[in-house]
Design a protein around this motif. Structure first.
Motif, short mmCIF file in Angstrom:
data_model
loop_
_atom_site.label_atom_id
_atom_site.label_comp_id
_atom_site.label_asym_id
_atom_site.label_seq_id
_atom_site.Cartn_x
_atom_site.Cartn_y
_atom_site.Cartn_z
N PHE A 94 -4.83 -5.48 4.56
CA PHE A 94 -3.56 -6.02 4.07
C PHE A 94 -2.61 -4.86 3.75
O PHE A 94 -3.00 -3.88 3.12
CB PHE A 94 -3.79 -6.85 2.80
CG PHE A 94 -4.55 -8.12 3.06
CD1 PHE A 94 -3.90 -9.25 3.54
CD2 PHE A 94 -5.92 -8.19 2.84
CE1 PHE A 94 -4.60 -10.43 3.80
CE2 PHE A 94 -6.63 -9.35 3.10
CZ PHE A 94 -5.97 -10.48 3.57
N ASP A 95 -1.36 -5.01 4.18
CA ASP A 95 -0.35 -4.01 3.83
C ASP A 95 0.29 -4.35 2.49
O ASP A 95 0.84 -3.47 1.84
CB ASP A 95 0.73 -3.95 4.92
CG ASP A 95 0.13 -3.52 6.25
OD1 ASP A 95 -0.43 -2.41 6.30
OD2 ASP A 95 0.19 -4.30 7.23
N ALA A 96 0.25 -5.61 2.12
CA ALA A 96 0.88 -6.02 0.86
C ALA A 96 0.36 -7.38 0.44
O ALA A 96 -0.22 -8.11 1.26
CB ALA A 96 2.40 -6.07 1.03
N THR A 106 -9.49 -8.13 -7.30
CA THR A 106 -10.01 -8.02 -5.94
C THR A 106 -8.87 -7.97 -4.94
O THR A 106 -8.87 -7.17 -4.00
CB THR A 106 -10.90 -9.25 -5.62
OG1 THR A 106 -11.80 -9.44 -6.70
CG2 THR A 106 -11.65 -9.08 -4.33
N ARG A 107 -7.88 -8.81 -5.15
CA ARG A 107 -6.75 -8.85 -4.22
C ARG A 107 -6.01 -7.52 -4.20
O ARG A 107 -5.63 -7.02 -3.14
CB ARG A 107 -5.79 -9.97 -4.59
CG ARG A 107 -6.39 -11.32 -4.31
CD ARG A 107 -5.46 -12.44 -4.69
NE ARG A 107 -6.22 -13.68 -4.65
CZ ARG A 107 -5.72 -14.85 -4.29
NH1 ARG A 107 -4.46 -14.96 -3.98
NH2 ARG A 107 -6.49 -15.92 -4.28
N ILE A 108 -5.81 -6.96 -5.38
CA ILE A 108 -5.08 -5.69 -5.45
C ILE A 108 -5.88 -4.60 -4.71
O ILE A 108 -5.32 -3.78 -3.99
CB ILE A 108 -4.78 -5.30 -6.92
CG1 ILE A 108 -3.78 -6.30 -7.51
CG2 ILE A 108 -4.24 -3.88 -7.01
CD1 ILE A 108 -3.50 -6.13 -9.00
N ARG A 109 -7.20 -4.63 -4.85
CA ARG A 109 -8.05 -3.64 -4.16
C ARG A 109 -7.95 -3.77 -2.65
O ARG A 109 -8.14 -2.80 -1.92
CB ARG A 109 -9.51 -3.80 -4.61
CG ARG A 109 -10.01 -2.58 -5.38
CD ARG A 109 -11.45 -2.76 -5.82
NE ARG A 109 -11.55 -3.59 -7.03
CZ ARG A 109 -12.26 -4.70 -7.13
NH1 ARG A 109 -12.97 -5.15 -6.11
NH2 ARG A 109 -12.29 -5.37 -8.27
N ALA A 148 3.92 -6.16 9.47
CA ALA A 148 2.98 -5.91 8.37
C ALA A 148 2.16 -7.17 8.08
O ALA A 148 2.60 -8.30 8.35
CB ALA A 148 3.74 -5.48 7.13
N VAL A 149 0.95 -6.97 7.54
CA VAL A 149 0.10 -8.10 7.17
C VAL A 149 0.18 -8.31 5.66
O VAL A 149 -0.14 -7.41 4.88
CB VAL A 149 -1.37 -7.86 7.59
CG1 VAL A 149 -2.25 -9.03 7.16
CG2 VAL A 149 -1.45 -7.66 9.10
N SER A 207 0.83 -1.21 0.00
CA SER A 207 0.00 0.00 0.00
C SER A 207 0.86 1.25 0.00
O SER A 207 0.46 2.28 -0.53
CB SER A 207 -0.93 0.00 1.21
OG SER A 207 -0.17 -0.09 2.40
N ASP A 208 2.07 1.19 0.58
CA ASP A 208 2.89 2.41 0.64
C ASP A 208 4.13 2.32 -0.25
O ASP A 208 5.03 3.14 -0.14
CB ASP A 208 3.31 2.69 2.09
CG ASP A 208 4.17 1.58 2.66
OD1 ASP A 208 4.46 0.60 1.94
OD2 ASP A 208 4.59 1.69 3.83
#
Ligand SMILES: NCc1[nH]cc(CCC(=O)O)c1CC(=O)O
Length: 311
Positions: free
Chosen positions: A160-162, A150-153, A119-120, A107-108
Motif C-alpha cells: 500500500f502506498d497510502a 496493523t494498517r499503518i504498518r 498509487a495503491v 509512505s512518502d
C-alpha cells in the motif's frame, strides 16, 4: 463504589476506555474502575473486505455483557454502535467528541492530491473508497484488513502506498505517524465519527447519572442529528453515506453526502435548524435526500460491492 467496564480487546478500545475512565475519575474521585476486556470475533478474525451494513457486530458482543450484568457499562466508538440497542440498554453518556475528519497517511509523505499516478490506497470503508476515487480516479483503492496499528504498518510502499483513517483513532492511540487531514467537504465523515458512546442498562439510574457527568451537550445533540439522519435512510441504506452536524449558537447545521457504490453519482444536502431538535433536523435532511432520489443511488449495489472486492 467500584465499576466494571466492558471493552473490546483492540488497542483502540482499550485506549478509549482508559480515556473515559480518566475523565470519570476527575468528576467521581471516590469511584474505582476496572476494565474487563471482552474478546469479540472482531479481535480474532480478520476484518471483512468492503461490505455494507455490517455495523456493530462486535460491539453487540460487548453490549451483551452489559445486559447480562457481567459489566456495569461499555465504551464504544459511537460510529460502530448500531442504531437499535437491546431494549434493556441505553447510550447513557456522550463525552466531548474528538476530531471528526479522516486523514491520509502515505509512505512518502505525499497528499492524496499529489500522490503518484496509479498509487495503491487501502481502506475497507466503501464511503472512503468512493471519496478517494472521486478525487483521484487514477489510483487503485484496495481493501485493507487489520486494526489501526496493523494498517499503518502496511503503508510501506510495497503493498500500500497510502491509507485513509479517522483522525480520532490516531489521536486516541497516540500513534506517532505523519498524516495530512482530509477535508470534511471531500470526505464527509461516517455519522458519529470521533464520538464515544457509553452504554449502560436503562434501569441502572445510579450508573447512568455517574456517567452523565462527563456528557458534552453539543456532542450529544450533533450525534443525535447524524443518527436520526442515518436511521431515516437506513431501511434502504445500500449506499455510502457521510453526515456531519455542527452546532453554532442555538442552531445546528447537518451536511450529508450520499454516493452510488461506484462513486459516479452523488447527492448533497445541508440543513440548518434549532440545535435542540436534532431528530427533526436529521429527519428533514433525510426527507430532502429522498426527494432528490437518494434511493436510486442504491441500484445494483450488490454487483458494485463485488466489483470493489475484486480490485
Ligand atoms: N470502523 C473502525 C473504527 N471505529 C472507530 C474508529 C476510529 C475512531 C472514530 O472514528 O471515532 C475506527 C477506525 C477508523 O475509522 O479509522
Amino acid at each position: 463504589m467500584k465499576y466494571v467496564v466492558g471493552a473490546r480487546g483492540s488497542q483502540l478500545s482499550i485506549a478509549q476506555t482508559n480515556w473515559v475512565i480518566s475523565e470519570l475519575k476527575k468528576v467521581n474521585p471516590d469511584c474505582e474502575y476496572e476494565i474487563k476486556s471482552i474478546t469479540t470475533k472482531g479481535d480474532t478474525d480478520s476484518r471483512p473486505l468492503f461490505t455494507i451494513n455490517q455495523k456493530g457486530i462486535f460491539e453487540k458482543e460487548v453490549d451483551r455483557a452489559v445486559a447480562q450484568k457481567e459489566v456495569d457499562f461499555a465504551v464504544h466508538s459511537l460510529k460502530d454502535v448500531p442504531s437499535k440497542l437491546d431494549e434493556s440498554l441505553i447510550i447513557a453518556s456522550i463525552p466531548k467528541r474528538e476530531s471528526v475528519n479522516d486523514v491520509f497517511i502515505s509512505s512518502d509523505g505525499s497528499s492524496l492530491e499529489n500522490i503518484k499516478q496509479g498509487a495503491v490506497i487501502g481502506t475497507s470503508s466503501l464511503r472512503r473508497a468512493v471519496q478517494v476515487s472521486r478525487i483521484r480516479p487514477d489510483v487503485t483503492v484496495k481493501p485493507i484488513r487489520g486494526n489501526i496499528e496493523t494498517r499503518i504498518r502496511k503503508v510501506s510502499g510495497e503493498n500500500f502506498d497510502a491509507i485513509v483513517l479517522a483522525q480520532a483513532g490516531i489521536s486516541r492511540l497516540e500513534v506517532d505517524v505523519k498524516f495530512t487531514p482530509l477535508s470534511i467537504d471531500n470526505f464527509s465523515p461516517s455519522p458519529g465519527q470521533g464520538a464515544i458512546a457509553i452504554v449502560a442498562r436503562v434501569d441502572d439510574s445510579n450508573t447512568i447519572s455517574m456517567l452523565k457527568k462527563i456528557e458534552d451537550a453539543d456532542s450529544r445533540l450533533e450525534i443525535e442529528a447524524e443518527r436520526a439522519l442515518s436511521d431515516y435512510v437506513d431501511s434502504g441504506c445500500r449506499f455510502p453515506l457521510g453526515a456531519y452536524a455542527k452546532s453554532n449558537g442555538s442552531e445546528m447545521t447537518l451536511t450529508v453526502s450520499a454516493f452510488s457504490v461506484d462513486g459516479k453519482q452523488s447527492l448533497q444536502v445541508s440543513k440548518t435548524g434549532s440545535k435542540n431538535d436534532p431528530t427533526s433536523l436529521g429527519k428533514n435532511a433525510g426527507e430532502e435526500l429522498q426527494e432528490k432520489g437518494v434511493n436510486d443511488l442504491a441500484l445494483n449495489w450488490r454487483e458494485k460491492v463485488e466489483e470493489w472486492n475484486k480490485t
